[in-house]
Enzyme design. Structure first.
Site, short mmCIF file in Angstrom:
data_model
loop_
_atom_site.label_atom_id
_atom_site.label_comp_id
_atom_site.label_asym_id
_atom_site.label_seq_id
_atom_site.Cartn_x
_atom_site.Cartn_y
_atom_site.Cartn_z
N GLU A 215 -13.83 57.27 36.82
CA GLU A 215 -13.86 58.66 37.33
C GLU A 215 -14.28 59.74 36.06
O GLU A 215 -14.81 60.91 36.37
CB GLU A 215 -12.48 59.26 37.81
CG GLU A 215 -11.38 59.38 36.81
CD GLU A 215 -10.63 57.96 36.41
OE1 GLU A 215 -9.47 58.37 35.97
OE2 GLU A 215 -11.14 57.16 36.71
N CYS B 200 -5.91 52.39 36.07
CA CYS B 200 -5.08 52.39 34.57
C CYS B 200 -3.47 52.28 35.29
O CYS B 200 -3.17 51.36 35.66
CB CYS B 200 -5.29 53.72 33.99
SG CYS B 200 -4.66 53.79 32.16
N HIS C 157 -11.46 53.91 33.47
CA HIS C 157 -11.47 55.04 34.13
C HIS C 157 -13.09 55.58 34.58
O HIS C 157 -13.63 56.46 33.93
CB HIS C 157 -10.96 56.28 33.32
CG HIS C 157 -9.46 56.06 33.08
ND1 HIS C 157 -8.67 56.70 33.80
CD2 HIS C 157 -8.67 55.64 31.83
CE1 HIS C 157 -7.53 56.34 33.54
NE2 HIS C 157 -7.54 55.83 32.47
#
EC number: 6.3.5.3
Length: 233
Positions: A206, A87, A204
């Site tokens: 994660e 990002c 994302h």
């Protein structure tokens, strides 16, 4: 896997990233403040997480790209070290010259925050070896400026050299305007440098590594990095 997470003023996803890295690698990542001029000894992976570094003033990532620590990151990458920018981290990589192109305002000029589907284009890189080529994964996005753009020659090179690793797609892998959430050129969600050791991506991964989140499709990226580094050791 010894990882280092860069922390810039305004970054807000560093703890999410640290949790994912520790969960999958078994090691606590180091937090590296932007004013540092070196990386921890023995670092295998440098990560630039999401957020709004310096409030996104001037341009997203423009100020962070000029932070003292970035000289060490450039040297690390030049030496073959793995670098991941997610990002705002992707924006910083582009602004710093580690990746080509730029991230512009989303085509509809709105902040986008929901799960999207990505098609994995290759499985023979450190950042994709945890997946199969053509596999569709689901991960979240949260950005207002994720519209990847570059000149025609750069796009041709990215495509011709196989440097587009992730694309926005449908749940069944179709590519097209309907599934291109932000207007990115060629539905690009993630690219690597010529050497293949620096990845920038807007989604994302994660945030999709634990069952409690309802999806663990992001695990493959991190598990692949661990496997790559273990094999190289």
């Amino acid at each position: 896997m010894k990882s280092a997470i860069l922390v810039f003023p305004g970054i807000n996803r560093e703890r999410d990233m640290a949790r994912a890295l520790k969960l999958i690698s078994g090691h606590e990542p180091a937090m590296v403040w932007h004013a540092e001029t070196s990386l921890p000894k023995g670092t295998d992976l440098v990560v630039m997480p999401g957020g709004f570094s310096y409030g996104d003033y001037l341009r997203c990532g423009a100020i962070a790209a000029r932070s003292p620590v970035m000289d060490a990151v450039r040297a690390f990458a030049a030496d073959g070290g793995l670098v991941l920018g997610v990002c705002n981290g992707f924006q910083i990589l582009c602004e710093s010259g580690l990746l080509p192109g730029i991230l512009m305002r989303n085509a509809r000029l709105k902040f986008i925050c929901h799960d999207v589907h990505l098609r994995v284009e290759r499985s023979d890189t450190p950042f994709t070896r945890g997946y199969n080529a053509g596999q569709v994964i689901r991960v979240p996005v949260a950005h207002g400026e994720g519209n990847y753009a570059a000149d025609e020659e750069t796009i041709r090179r990215l495509e011709g050299e196989g440097r587009v690793l992730y694309r926005y797609c449908s749940a069944t892998g179709e590519i097209g305007d309907t599934h291109n959430i932000n207007g990115a050129a060629q539905s690009i969600a993630g690219i690597v440098n010529v050497r293949g050791n620096v990845l920038g991506m807007m989604p994302h991964p994660e945030n999709h590594v634990e069952d409690i989140m309802g999806c663990t499709d992001g695990r493959g990226l991190f598990a692949g990095l661990v496997a790559h580094l273990e094999r190289a050791a």
